[in-house]
Every structure is written in C-alpha cells, then in structure tokens.
Design an enzyme around this catalytic site. Structure first.
Site, PDB file in Angstrom:
ATOM      1  N   ASN A  87       0.762  -1.148  -0.186  1.00  0.00           N
ATOM      2  CA  ASN A  87       0.012   0.066   0.398  1.00  0.00           C
ATOM      3  C   ASN A  87       0.552   0.967   0.086  1.00  0.00           C
ATOM      4  O   ASN A  87       0.471   1.912  -0.291  1.00  0.00           O
ATOM      5  CB  ASN A  87      -1.200   0.121   0.853  1.00  0.00           C
ATOM      6  CG  ASN A  87      -1.264   1.230   1.581  1.00  0.00           C
ATOM      7  OD1 ASN A  87      -2.671   1.318   0.953  1.00  0.00           O
ATOM      8  ND2 ASN A  87      -0.696   1.611   2.737  1.00  0.00           N
ATOM      9  N   TYR A 153       2.957  10.139 -11.786  1.00  0.00           N
ATOM     10  CA  TYR A 153       2.105   9.557 -11.034  1.00  0.00           C
ATOM     11  C   TYR A 153       1.414   8.128 -11.984  1.00  0.00           C
ATOM     12  O   TYR A 153       1.345   7.047 -10.683  1.00  0.00           O
ATOM     13  CB  TYR A 153       1.128  10.456  -9.954  1.00  0.00           C
ATOM     14  CG  TYR A 153       0.388   9.536  -9.155  1.00  0.00           C
ATOM     15  CD1 TYR A 153       1.278   8.697  -7.521  1.00  0.00           C
ATOM     16  CD2 TYR A 153      -0.973   9.396  -9.213  1.00  0.00           C
ATOM     17  CE1 TYR A 153       0.458   8.245  -7.334  1.00  0.00           C
ATOM     18  CE2 TYR A 153      -1.750   9.062  -9.049  1.00  0.00           C
ATOM     19  CZ  TYR A 153      -1.334   7.614  -6.743  1.00  0.00           C
ATOM     20  OH  TYR A 153      -1.804   6.721  -6.455  1.00  0.00           O
ATOM     21  N   LYS A 157       1.702   4.014 -11.341  1.00  0.00           N
ATOM     22  CA  LYS A 157       0.572   3.826 -11.166  1.00  0.00           C
ATOM     23  C   LYS A 157      -0.200   2.438 -12.124  1.00  0.00           C
ATOM     24  O   LYS A 157      -0.384   1.387 -11.867  1.00  0.00           O
ATOM     25  CB  LYS A 157      -0.242   4.105 -11.030  1.00  0.00           C
ATOM     26  CG  LYS A 157      -0.480   5.295  -9.329  1.00  0.00           C
ATOM     27  CD  LYS A 157      -0.678   4.111  -7.892  1.00  0.00           C
ATOM     28  CE  LYS A 157      -0.520   4.560  -6.546  1.00  0.00           C
ATOM     29  NZ  LYS A 157      -0.124   2.716  -6.051  1.00  0.00           N
ATOM     30  N   PHE A 190      -3.484  12.088   1.463  1.00  0.00           N
ATOM     31  CA  PHE A 190      -2.824  11.379  -0.175  1.00  0.00           C
ATOM     32  C   PHE A 190      -2.671  13.160  -1.013  1.00  0.00           C
ATOM     33  O   PHE A 190      -1.061  13.479  -1.243  1.00  0.00           O
ATOM     34  CB  PHE A 190      -3.630  10.904  -1.034  1.00  0.00           C
ATOM     35  CG  PHE A 190      -3.339  10.657  -1.933  1.00  0.00           C
ATOM     36  CD1 PHE A 190      -1.832   9.530  -3.039  1.00  0.00           C
ATOM     37  CD2 PHE A 190      -3.539  11.700  -3.095  1.00  0.00           C
ATOM     38  CE1 PHE A 190      -1.893  10.109  -3.990  1.00  0.00           C
ATOM     39  CE2 PHE A 190      -3.655  11.596  -5.247  1.00  0.00           C
ATOM     40  CZ  PHE A 190      -2.942  10.176  -5.079  1.00  0.00           C
TER      41      PHE A 190
HETATM   42  P1  NDP Z   1      -1.387   8.200   2.944  1.00  0.00           P
HETATM   43  O1  NDP Z   1      -0.358   9.532   2.532  1.00  0.00           O
HETATM   44  O2  NDP Z   1      -2.233   8.922   3.577  1.00  0.00           O
HETATM   45  O3  NDP Z   1      -0.256   6.914   3.255  1.00  0.00           O
HETATM   46  C1  NDP Z   1       0.437   7.457   2.543  1.00  0.00           C
HETATM   47  C2  NDP Z   1       1.759   5.460   3.183  1.00  0.00           C
HETATM   48  O4  NDP Z   1       2.527   5.599   2.971  1.00  0.00           O
HETATM   49  C3  NDP Z   1       1.956   6.465   4.508  1.00  0.00           C
HETATM   50  O5  NDP Z   1       1.696   5.490   5.556  1.00  0.00           O
HETATM   51  C4  NDP Z   1       3.254   6.507   4.455  1.00  0.00           C
HETATM   52  O6  NDP Z   1       3.655   6.023   5.441  1.00  0.00           O
HETATM   53  C5  NDP Z   1       3.727   5.692   3.424  1.00  0.00           C
HETATM   54  N1  NDP Z   1       4.889   6.024   2.689  1.00  0.00           N
HETATM   55  C6  NDP Z   1       4.590   6.907   1.573  1.00  0.00           C
HETATM   56  N2  NDP Z   1       6.054   6.568   1.697  1.00  0.00           N
HETATM   57  C7  NDP Z   1       6.867   5.893   2.070  1.00  0.00           C
HETATM   58  C8  NDP Z   1       7.776   5.312   1.911  1.00  0.00           C
HETATM   59  N3  NDP Z   1       9.318   6.076   0.998  1.00  0.00           N
HETATM   60  N4  NDP Z   1       8.698   4.030   2.490  1.00  0.00           N
HETATM   61  C9  NDP Z   1       8.057   3.793   3.704  1.00  0.00           C
HETATM   62  N5  NDP Z   1       5.880   4.014   3.267  1.00  0.00           N
HETATM   63  C10 NDP Z   1       6.052   5.005   3.180  1.00  0.00           C
HETATM   64  O7  NDP Z   1      -2.411   7.905   1.516  1.00  0.00           O
HETATM   65  P2  NDP Z   1      -3.049   7.062   0.946  1.00  0.00           P
HETATM   66  O8  NDP Z   1      -3.679   6.238   1.890  1.00  0.00           O
HETATM   67  O9  NDP Z   1      -4.216   7.633   0.185  1.00  0.00           O
HETATM   68  O10 NDP Z   1      -2.195   6.731  -0.217  1.00  0.00           O
HETATM   69  C11 NDP Z   1      -1.993   4.635   0.031  1.00  0.00           C
HETATM   70  C12 NDP Z   1      -2.025   4.092  -1.074  1.00  0.00           C
HETATM   71  O11 NDP Z   1      -2.971   3.863  -2.148  1.00  0.00           O
HETATM   72  C13 NDP Z   1      -1.168   5.176  -2.500  1.00  0.00           C
HETATM   73  O12 NDP Z   1      -0.343   4.053  -3.361  1.00  0.00           O
HETATM   74  C14 NDP Z   1      -1.812   5.648  -2.993  1.00  0.00           C
HETATM   75  O13 NDP Z   1      -0.900   5.846  -4.287  1.00  0.00           O
HETATM   76  C15 NDP Z   1      -2.821   4.766  -3.406  1.00  0.00           C
HETATM   77  N6  NDP Z   1      -3.761   5.366  -3.936  1.00  0.00           N
HETATM   78  C16 NDP Z   1      -4.392   6.675  -3.175  1.00  0.00           C
HETATM   79  C17 NDP Z   1      -5.846   7.336  -3.499  1.00  0.00           C
HETATM   80  C18 NDP Z   1      -6.129   8.385  -3.097  1.00  0.00           C
HETATM   81  O14 NDP Z   1      -7.277   8.661  -3.570  1.00  0.00           O
HETATM   82  N7  NDP Z   1      -6.186   8.326  -1.709  1.00  0.00           N
HETATM   83  C19 NDP Z   1      -6.539   6.238  -4.877  1.00  0.00           C
HETATM   84  C20 NDP Z   1      -6.047   5.791  -5.130  1.00  0.00           C
HETATM   85  C21 NDP Z   1      -4.355   5.068  -4.739  1.00  0.00           C
HETATM   86  P3  NDP Z   1       5.223   7.101   6.158  1.00  0.00           P
HETATM   87  O15 NDP Z   1       4.197   8.414   5.845  1.00  0.00           O
HETATM   88  O16 NDP Z   1       5.238   7.268   7.367  1.00  0.00           O
HETATM   89  O17 NDP Z   1       5.716   6.641   5.690  1.00  0.00           O
HETATM   90  C1  8X3 Z   2      -5.066   8.398  -7.174  1.00  0.00           C
HETATM   91  C2  8X3 Z   2      -5.972   9.135  -7.913  1.00  0.00           C
HETATM   92  O1  8X3 Z   2      -6.747  10.780  -8.931  1.00  0.00           O
HETATM   93  O2  8X3 Z   2      -5.726  11.477  -8.090  1.00  0.00           O
HETATM   94  O3  8X3 Z   2      -3.940   7.726  -7.372  1.00  0.00           O
HETATM   95  O4  8X3 Z   2      -4.098   9.903  -9.534  1.00  0.00           O
HETATM   96  S1  8X3 Z   2      -5.545  10.506  -8.680  1.00  0.00           S
END
Ligand code: NDP
Ligand code: 8X3
Length: 253
Positions: A87, A153, A157, A190
């Site tokens: 994730n 980005y 993905k 995010f």
């Molecule tokens: P958050 O920013 O809330 O969470 C991201 C998580 O990734 C955090 O726990 C962060 O932990 C961890 N992370 C980031 N960089 C690192 C690193 N270098 N090493 C270890 N851990 C890392 O965002 P989301 O929960 O939204 O994102 C989770 C996933 O979902 C991502 O892959 C994102 O691309 C994907 N996603 C999100 C969407 C959205 O709209 N929110 C839509 C589609 C996909 P820490 O900072 O403590 O390292």
């Molecule tokens: C996160 C969704 O549409 O912001 O992956 O790229 S979007």
C-alpha cells in the site's frame, strides 16, 4: 485465525484502515511506514481494541538495504506471512511534464514502483517456501487512465498494474494469489502529501462531492483477502459514486 498480514504504509490513510480491518478479521499484523510515532499509536490501538499481536517496523521502502534488513530478517514467529498488502505510495506534485520536479519524480518512482518490488521479492520467496500466500497491490484509477499533469504518478500506477498482472503470471503456480485494488478519489493524507503540506489546496480536491474514505477501500481489501482459497479477485476498481473517471467528477461547487 492467527494468520499474518504485512501492510506497508500503515501509518495513515488506507493502510491504517486496512490494518484495523484485518485485525478485526483475526490477523496478526506487521505494520510498516517511516513515522515511528504514528505506527506505535496504531499498534497500541490495535492491540487494545482487537486483542491481536502487532509488530511495528519503521523503514523507508525506497531503501533496499532497509527493506532487506527488516523484511529479510523477521523474527521466526513473524516470518510466515500469509498476506502482503503493498500500500505504501504517494503522489508528489501536479505539474506538466516540462515543469516537472526531478526529485518529485524520483520519490514517486522509487516508492511506488521500486519499493513495492523490493518488498514483494522477499515476501514472494517466503510464500513460495510456504506453498501459499496472497499479495494485494494498491493500484489506482491512475493506473488505468491518465490525466493532465498526472504524468509520472500515473506512470507509476500503470507500472503497478503491469507488475500485478506479471506477478500473477509468475506466482500462480506456487499457489500464491495476486490481486490489485484500484481506488478513485479517497480522502486521506494523499493530497496533503501531493501538495507538500498545502492544506487548503489539498482540501479543495475533495470539495463539492463525496469522496471515498479509507475504510471503503479497507472493506474491499478484506473482501478480496477473504475469498475462498480457489478464488482470486484479481482486479477491482472502486470509485466514489460522483466520480466517473480520473478526470470526470460531478462537483457541486
Ligand atoms: P496516505 O498519504 O494517507 O498514506 C500513504 C502511506 O504510505 C503512509 O502510511 C506513508 O507512511 C507510506 N509511505 C509513503 N512513502 C513511504 C516510504 N518511502 N516508505 C515507507 N512508507 C511510505 O495516502 P493513502 O492512504 O491515500 O495512500 C495509500 C496508497 O493508496 C498509495 O499507494 C496511493 O497511491 C494509493 N491510492 C490513493 C488514492 C487516494 O485518492 N487517496 C487513490 C488511489 C490510490 P510514512 O509517511 O509514515 O512513511
Ligand atoms: C489517486 C487517485 O486520481 O488522484 O491515485 O490520481 S488520483
């Protein structure tokens, strides 16, 4: 019961919700991320509320030596991983390609693609030895389509999409399921990360419509993980009702 799940990026957002939901399903959890205090807080909450065991590992998925150190040397009671949820990931910046910031590009590619690969290689070998396992990659609708200024980005993905399908081809013969869950807009940290701490710009992203929340994705991850062993829910796209594609959202502003 007593299965072990490893969740990367559990210190906030989707990963945190997935951790709580899997704990509720009886999994023992290995939770990872860089922020020690967030992980410790979550571990305490999970141990208290769900009465399950939690191992907290704080490292950066971009650093191969750290991934090898922590995931390659798990204590024996934690080494038999049943479920990996890849994730950890992020978007940084939203610029046209000619104005892209090289450091932003590298952070996204190193985290979303290389970090996922580093973790997956070690865990896949553990699962092959055990003769079973399940890997769920958190992709995105940005891995199915592209939007203006989303260039790198979206590329990372799309890479997760390709890696998920490739992993399935390589690992199905070892009784390992590989699935991908691809969310649309989810309100987490995010956008705050994408806009480098600009809270007003981040909250604008979710104005005028009802975005998904992290729990919506956690529910889907639990569904995918709970399918009977002969069933692999291999690819799921989850959208807010108000969103029709990466670039079409019905905003009532
Ligand atoms: P958050 O920013 O809330 O969470 C991201 C998580 O990734 C955090 O726990 C962060 O932990 C961890 N992370 C980031 N960089 C690192 C690193 N270098 N090493 C270890 N851990 C890392 O965002 P989301 O929960 O939204 O994102 C989770 C996933 O979902 C991502 O892959 C994102 O691309 C994907 N996603 C999100 C969407 C959205 O709209 N929110 C839509 C589609 C996909 P820490 O900072 O403590 O390292
Ligand atoms: C996160 C969704 O549409 O912001 O992956 O790229 S979007």
């Amino acid at each position: 019961m007593g299965k072990i799940a490893l969740i990367t990026g559990a210190s906030s957002g989707i990963g945190e919700a997935v951790a709580c939901s899997l704990a509720n399903e009886g999994y023992k959890l290995i939770i990872t991320g860089r922020r020690v205090s967030q992980l410790s807080k979550l571990a305490k909450k999970i141990e208290t509320e769900y009465k399950t065991k939690v191992l907290t590992l704080s490292f950066d998925v971009r650093e191969l030596s750290q991934v090898e150190h922590y995931i390659g040397n798990l204590p024996p009671q934690w080494a038999e991983i049943d479920l990996l949820v890849n994730n950890a990931g992020l978007a940084v910046g939203l610029n046209p390609i000619h104005q892209g910031v090289i450091d932003d590009w590298e952070r996204m590619i190193d985290t979303n693609v290389k970090g996922l690969l580093y973790v997956s290689k070690i865990v896949a070998n553990i699962m092959i030895k055990r003769g079973s396992g399940h890997i769920i990659n958190i992709g995105s609708i940005a891995g199915k389509d592209v939007y203006p200024n989303g260039n790198v980005y979206c590329a990372t993905k799309h890479a997760v999409d390709a890696i998920s399908r490739g992993m399935m081809m390589d690992l199905h013969k070892f009784n390992i399921r590989v699935s991908q869950v691809c969310p649309g807009a989810v309100e987490t940290e995010f956008s705050l990360v994408r806009f480098k701490g600009d809270a007003s710009r981040a909250s604008d992203v979710y104005k005028g419509f009802q975005p998904l929340v992290a729990q919506d994705i956690a529910n889907v991850v639990v569904f995918v993980a709970s399918a009977p062993p002969h069933v692999n829910v291999s690819d799921v796209v989850v959208m807010p009702t108000a969103q029709a594609s990466v670039s079409i959202t019905d905003k009532k502003l």
